[in-house]
Write a protein that holds these residues in place. Structure first.
Motif, PDB file in Angstrom:
ATOM      1  N   LEU A  34       0.829  -1.211   0.000  1.00  0.00           N
ATOM      2  CA  LEU A  34       0.000   0.000   0.000  1.00  0.00           C
ATOM      3  C   LEU A  34       0.862   1.257   0.000  1.00  0.00           C
ATOM      4  N   TRP A  35       1.956   1.224   0.740  1.00  0.00           N
ATOM      5  CA  TRP A  35       2.874   2.374   0.778  1.00  0.00           C
ATOM      6  C   TRP A  35       3.414   2.649  -0.623  1.00  0.00           C
ATOM      7  N   PHE A  95      -7.088   5.203   2.961  1.00  0.00           N
ATOM      8  CA  PHE A  95      -6.316   4.512   3.996  1.00  0.00           C
ATOM      9  C   PHE A  95      -4.931   5.132   4.202  1.00  0.00           C
ATOM     10  N   ILE A  96      -4.467   5.927   3.254  1.00  0.00           N
ATOM     11  CA  ILE A  96      -3.109   6.485   3.308  1.00  0.00           C
ATOM     12  C   ILE A  96      -2.870   7.326   4.565  1.00  0.00           C
ATOM     13  N   PRO A  97      -3.787   8.205   4.992  1.00  0.00           N
ATOM     14  CA  PRO A  97      -3.538   8.931   6.246  1.00  0.00           C
ATOM     15  C   PRO A  97      -3.395   7.985   7.449  1.00  0.00           C
ATOM     16  N   ILE A  98      -4.142   6.910   7.456  1.00  0.00           N
ATOM     17  CA  ILE A  98      -4.040   5.930   8.540  1.00  0.00           C
ATOM     18  C   ILE A  98      -2.676   5.248   8.478  1.00  0.00           C
ATOM     19  N   LEU A  99      -2.245   4.905   7.275  1.00  0.00           N
ATOM     20  CA  LEU A  99      -0.936   4.285   7.086  1.00  0.00           C
ATOM     21  C   LEU A  99       0.170   5.236   7.543  1.00  0.00           C
ATOM     22  N   ASN A 100       0.033   6.515   7.226  1.00  0.00           N
ATOM     23  CA  ASN A 100       1.014   7.512   7.696  1.00  0.00           C
ATOM     24  C   ASN A 100       1.045   7.563   9.216  1.00  0.00           C
ATOM     25  N   GLY A 104       4.185   6.645  11.533  1.00  0.00           N
ATOM     26  CA  GLY A 104       4.638   7.637  12.512  1.00  0.00           C
ATOM     27  C   GLY A 104       4.689   7.048  13.915  1.00  0.00           C
ATOM     28  N   TRP A 105       3.670   6.279  14.276  1.00  0.00           N
ATOM     29  CA  TRP A 105       3.633   5.650  15.593  1.00  0.00           C
ATOM     30  C   TRP A 105       4.781   4.650  15.730  1.00  0.00           C
ATOM     31  N   ILE A 106       5.022   3.869  14.685  1.00  0.00           N
ATOM     32  CA  ILE A 106       6.102   2.874  14.720  1.00  0.00           C
ATOM     33  C   ILE A 106       7.450   3.564  14.893  1.00  0.00           C
TER      34      ILE A 106
END
Length: 154
Positions: A34-35, A95-100, A104-106
Motif C-alpha cells: 500500500l505504501w 487509507f493512506i492517512p491511517i498508514l502515515n 509515525g507511531w512505529i
C-alpha cells in the motif's frame, strides 16, 4: 496510575468492525504494498523490485486480496505482451492517512525503545556526507534499508 484508553467501548473479540479491519490489513507485506502504491501506479515487476524480499506468489496473493477488498485496482491492458497495472482505489487512497499515522507511531515507538535499551552515551553529529544514500540519522526516525533517501523533507 494513568486512566486506560478505550476504543469507544468496542470489544476486540465480539465486534465485527475490528475483525474486518484486521482481515483487511493482515499480511506481512500489505502495508508495504500500500505504501508503494500510495506513490503512484505500479506494474507487478516494479512492485517486486521495490519490495526485494517478497516472493512472486506472495505478492500475487496479497495484491489479489487487496483487489478483492476494493483497496487496489488492477487494470489489464489487452496487448502483447500483457500489461497489468496496480493502483489504489478511492477506498485505498482513504487509507493512506491511517498508514502515515501507523508509520509515525512505529517510528516513535522505535525511538522510545531504542532509548530504553541503550545506556546514555555522548551524541556525535552525523554530517550529510556520512549519511549519503540512506535515511539513517534522519530526524523523522526512518531507517531505510532499501537504499532510498528519506523523503520526509528534514
Amino acid at each position: 496510575m494513568a486512566k486506560a484508553q478505550t476504543l469507544r467501548g468496542l470489544c476486540p473479540v465480539t465486534n465485527a468492525t475490528l475483525t474486518v479491519a484486521q482481515r483487511l490489513v493482515t499480511g506481512k507485506w500489505k502495508f508495504i504494498i500500500l505504501w508503494r502504491l500510495s506513490e503512484g501506479t505500479r506494474r507487478f515487476n516494479e512492485l517486486q523490485k521495490q519490495i526485494p524480499h517478497i516472493s512472486q506468489g506472495i505478492l500475487t496473493q496479497q495484491l489479489r486480496e487487496l483487489e478483492r477488498d476494493g483497496i487496489v485496482f488492477r487494470e489489464v491492458y489487452k496487448e502483447i505482451p500483457p500489461k497489468v497495472e496496480y493502483s489504489l482505489t478511492e477506498i485505498g487512497q482513504s487509507f493512506i492517512p491511517i498508514l502515515n499515522d501507523i508509520f509515525g507511531w512505529i517510528n516513535s515507538y522505535n525511538r522510545k525503545k531504542e532509548k530504553q535499551e541503550k545506556p546514555p552515551t555522548t551524541v556525535s553529529k552525523i554530517s550529510p556526507r556520512d549519511n549519503a544514500g540512506s535515511a539513517e540519522g534522519c530526524s523523522c526516525g526512518d531507517n531505510c534499508t532499501c537504499g532510498e533517501n528519506c523523503t520526509c523533507g528534514s
